[in-house]
Design a protein around this motif. Structure first.
Motif, short mmCIF file in Angstrom:
data_model
loop_
_atom_site.label_atom_id
_atom_site.label_comp_id
_atom_site.label_asym_id
_atom_site.label_seq_id
_atom_site.Cartn_x
_atom_site.Cartn_y
_atom_site.Cartn_z
N ILE A 152 0.85 -1.20 0.00
CA ILE A 152 0.00 0.00 0.00
C ILE A 152 0.88 1.25 0.00
CG2 ILE A 152 -1.96 -1.07 1.17
CD1 ILE A 152 -0.74 0.69 3.66
N TYR A 153 0.26 2.39 -0.23
CA TYR A 153 0.99 3.67 -0.30
C TYR A 153 0.63 4.56 0.88
CZ TYR A 153 2.86 2.24 -4.71
OH TYR A 153 3.55 1.55 -5.67
N LEU A 154 1.59 5.40 1.23
CA LEU A 154 1.43 6.22 2.43
C LEU A 154 1.26 7.71 2.10
CD1 LEU A 154 4.25 4.46 4.53
CD2 LEU A 154 1.79 3.98 4.56
N ASP A 155 0.95 8.04 0.84
CA ASP A 155 0.86 9.45 0.41
C ASP A 155 -0.12 10.27 1.24
OD1 ASP A 155 1.71 7.69 -1.68
OD2 ASP A 155 1.40 9.27 -3.17
N ILE A 156 -1.21 9.66 1.71
CA ILE A 156 -2.27 10.46 2.33
C ILE A 156 -2.52 10.07 3.78
CG2 ILE A 156 -3.46 10.97 0.15
CD1 ILE A 156 -5.42 8.70 0.78
N VAL A 157 -1.66 9.24 4.34
CA VAL A 157 -1.91 8.79 5.72
C VAL A 157 -1.65 9.94 6.71
CG1 VAL A 157 0.43 7.89 6.24
CG2 VAL A 157 -1.59 6.81 7.28
N TYR A 180 -11.59 14.21 15.70
CA TYR A 180 -12.51 15.33 15.56
C TYR A 180 -12.14 16.19 14.34
CZ TYR A 180 -15.35 19.40 16.68
OH TYR A 180 -16.27 20.41 16.61
N GLY A 181 -10.84 16.42 14.17
CA GLY A 181 -10.39 17.31 13.10
C GLY A 181 -10.15 16.64 11.76
N GLY A 182 -10.07 15.31 11.74
CA GLY A 182 -9.86 14.59 10.49
C GLY A 182 -8.39 14.44 10.10
N ASN A 183 -8.18 13.94 8.90
CA ASN A 183 -6.84 13.67 8.38
C ASN A 183 -6.40 14.90 7.57
OD1 ASN A 183 -4.69 12.91 6.75
ND2 ASN A 183 -5.48 10.86 6.36
N SER A 184 -5.62 15.80 8.22
CA SER A 184 -5.32 17.07 7.57
C SER A 184 -4.41 16.88 6.36
CB SER A 184 -4.70 18.06 8.57
OG SER A 184 -3.60 17.47 9.19
N ARG A 185 -3.56 15.88 6.40
CA ARG A 185 -2.68 15.65 5.25
C ARG A 185 -3.49 15.27 4.01
NH1 ARG A 185 1.70 11.01 5.08
NH2 ARG A 185 2.76 11.49 3.13
N ALA A 186 -4.46 14.37 4.19
CA ALA A 186 -5.31 13.97 3.06
C ALA A 186 -6.11 15.16 2.55
CB ALA A 186 -6.23 12.83 3.48
N GLY A 246 -16.48 8.67 -6.21
CA GLY A 246 -16.22 8.39 -4.80
C GLY A 246 -16.46 9.63 -3.96
N PHE A 247 -16.51 9.40 -2.66
CA PHE A 247 -16.69 10.49 -1.71
C PHE A 247 -15.33 10.91 -1.13
CE2 PHE A 247 -20.97 8.30 -1.11
CZ PHE A 247 -21.62 9.17 -1.97
N GLU A 248 -15.35 11.56 0.01
CA GLU A 248 -14.12 12.07 0.62
C GLU A 248 -13.14 10.95 0.97
OE1 GLU A 248 -17.19 13.00 1.40
OE2 GLU A 248 -17.30 15.11 2.00
N THR A 249 -13.63 9.73 1.17
CA THR A 249 -12.74 8.61 1.47
C THR A 249 -11.80 8.36 0.29
OG1 THR A 249 -14.74 7.63 2.40
CG2 THR A 249 -12.76 6.26 2.41
N THR A 250 -12.35 8.44 -0.92
CA THR A 250 -11.64 8.04 -2.13
C THR A 250 -10.96 9.22 -2.82
OG1 THR A 250 -13.45 6.46 -2.36
CG2 THR A 250 -11.93 6.59 -4.19
N ALA A 251 -11.53 10.43 -2.67
CA ALA A 251 -10.98 11.60 -3.39
C ALA A 251 -9.50 11.86 -3.07
CB ALA A 251 -11.84 12.84 -3.11
N PRO A 252 -9.04 11.69 -1.80
CA PRO A 252 -7.60 11.92 -1.56
C PRO A 252 -6.73 10.91 -2.32
CG PRO A 252 -8.80 11.93 0.52
CD PRO A 252 -9.76 11.46 -0.53
#
Lengths: 75, 363
Positions: free
Chosen positions: A28-33, B254-260, B140-146
């Protein structure tokens, strides 16, 4: 389509990781983790990417919520 | 620690939650499960049959294939039939009927269509087929868009020029606001999607919860997770509260995955988007922007948005709003089955109609 599964990290190589769950191994890739995982961490995997690295205290919090709700206590 | 979570799948974990739930549900309670993956989990584990009688679950618009507009589906099928084009898609799209047939029908006419598990597979396919224009169907939704935005970033970085994305990605919070503001919606709580929330965070539902005085509870996908979230909603309703709660803390903050979210914002901008059943919702879709605009299939092939009527007699739109249940559609199980579907809710493995059909809830 928002299916994502927790998998255990067995190897990290830069932006890639090998993960394992229920006899299945995957790259798997870690670009968005959100947080770089280490070997032994659990990550939530969706469409070939880790989307979350699970901290041990987060798993504990899930269990704590379960016990609290199952016993009918708390707010 | 992780192994202990198995209790969320086991009878010894489920039973006490059901006991509590039957104490908390003291009158008719209608809860919408927003996410198609929740719908499937609820059916697979037979949860509907063990819930308190007063608790009704209504399936919402959270199946990306189901809410894709007929115009977009037609354009995707048209693209696949062009010379020199190869379409790459998640498997759920194959059998969705366009006005002139599905992608699967197009394949029988010679269209090149590859089914993939990850958007990254499209990169490899584009490298292998340099003489073709490779189009990834961005559904896709926000799960897939990143994941799709990460793929586009890599394509740009690697200088892959024969790859584009048909932008049909959609955002959940604007759809929930549109749904709640439409007339005739009778819902006392939202079971909020777990993996969309892993990206956007539980805080994304604060505005909806406040505006509509609605308990919004983020849930995981084990049967115990879903019961926990329903219990939290029932408790809020009984106590007259309406707030956001996160019952899936092992995946959602609460704030989510900011990197994604940053990668998504770098590559995409919001646009108005047409949802089946819900119509056009402002700023509810995503398209490549700025230096990434080159990767938009709409731009590369100069496609204009198309308004196409939905299949005759199909009531997917009302099913997606929770206005009717699938057996109330005259086509359900008669003219429309998973083998020969009329509408997308019967095609997708996460479609409400297919779930009702497969689990024998034909009315």
């Amino acid at each position: 389509m928002c299916l994502a599964v927790p998998m255990k990290v067995v190897e990290v190589d830069g932006n890639r990781a090998r993960v394992h769950a229920g006899g299945i191994e995957k790259e798997i890739y870690l670009d968005i983790v959100d947080r770089e995982p280490g070997v032994g961490d659990y990550v939530i995997v969706h469409a070939g990417f880790a989307i979350h690295t699970m901290a041990p205290q987060e798993a504990e919090e899930s269990l704590r919520l379960f016990h609290q709700m199952a016993e009918g206590v708390g707010d | 620690m992780y192994r202990d979570l198995g209790i969320l799948r086991e009878k010894r974990g489920i039973e006490p939650l059901l006991t509590q739930l039957s104490k908390e549900v003291q009158g008719p309670l209608r809860v919408m499960e927003v996410c198609g993956t929740h719908t499937v989990s609820i059916f697979r584990h037979g949860l509907r049959s063990i819930l308190p009688k007063e608790l009704t679950l209504i399936s919402g618009p959270g199946c990306p294939v189901c809410v894709t507009s007929q115009g977009d589906i037609d354009q995707m099928v048209d693209l696949s039939l062009r010379n020199g084009v190869r379409v790459v898609t998640f498997g759920d799209m194959l059998k969705v009927p366009g006005s002139q047939g599905s992608l699967k029908d197009a394949m029988a006419q010679g269209a090149k269509v590859d089914v993939v598990y990850s958007p990254l597979d499209a990169l490899e396919i584009a490298k292998r087929h340099k003489g073709e224009e490779v189009v990834f169907l961005g559904i896709g939704f926000e799960t897939t868009a990143p994941a799709i935005s990460a793929m586009i970033k890599r394509a740009k970085g690697e200088g892959i020029e024969n790859l584009s994305v048909y932008p049909a990605m959609k955002l959940i919070p604007p759809a929930l606001s549109a749904l709640m503001s439409s007339s005739g919606v009778d819902i006392q709580g939202l079971l909020c999607p777990g993996h969309v929330s892993a990206i956007i965070g539980a805080r994304a539902y604060e505005a909806i919860s406040t505006s509509y005085r609605l308990p919004c509870v983020v849930s995981g996908f084990e049967p115990g997770d879903i019961l926990l979230a329903l219990l939290a909603i029932a408790r809020q309703v009984r106590r007259g509260k309406a707030k956001v709660e996160n019952m899936y803390p092992r995946a959602v903050t609460y704030g989510g995955n900011s990197r994604a979210m940053e990668i998504m914002d770098e590559v995409f901008e919001r646009e108005d988007s047409h949802w089946r059943g819900l119509g056009t919702i402002p700023s509810s879709g995503l398209r490549p922007k700025g230096e990434y605009e080159y990767f938009s299939a709409r731009r590369r092939f100069s496609l204009k948005p198309k308004e196409v009527p939905e299949p005759k007699g199909c009531r997917c739109g009302e099913v997606l709003k929770g206005a009717i249940s699938p057996p109330e559609c005259p086509l359900f199980g008669r003219g429309c089955t998973p083998a020969i579907p009329v509408g997308p809710c019967m095609v997708s493995s996460e479609g409400t109609c297919q779930a009702y059909y497969r689990y024998g809830l034909g009315g």
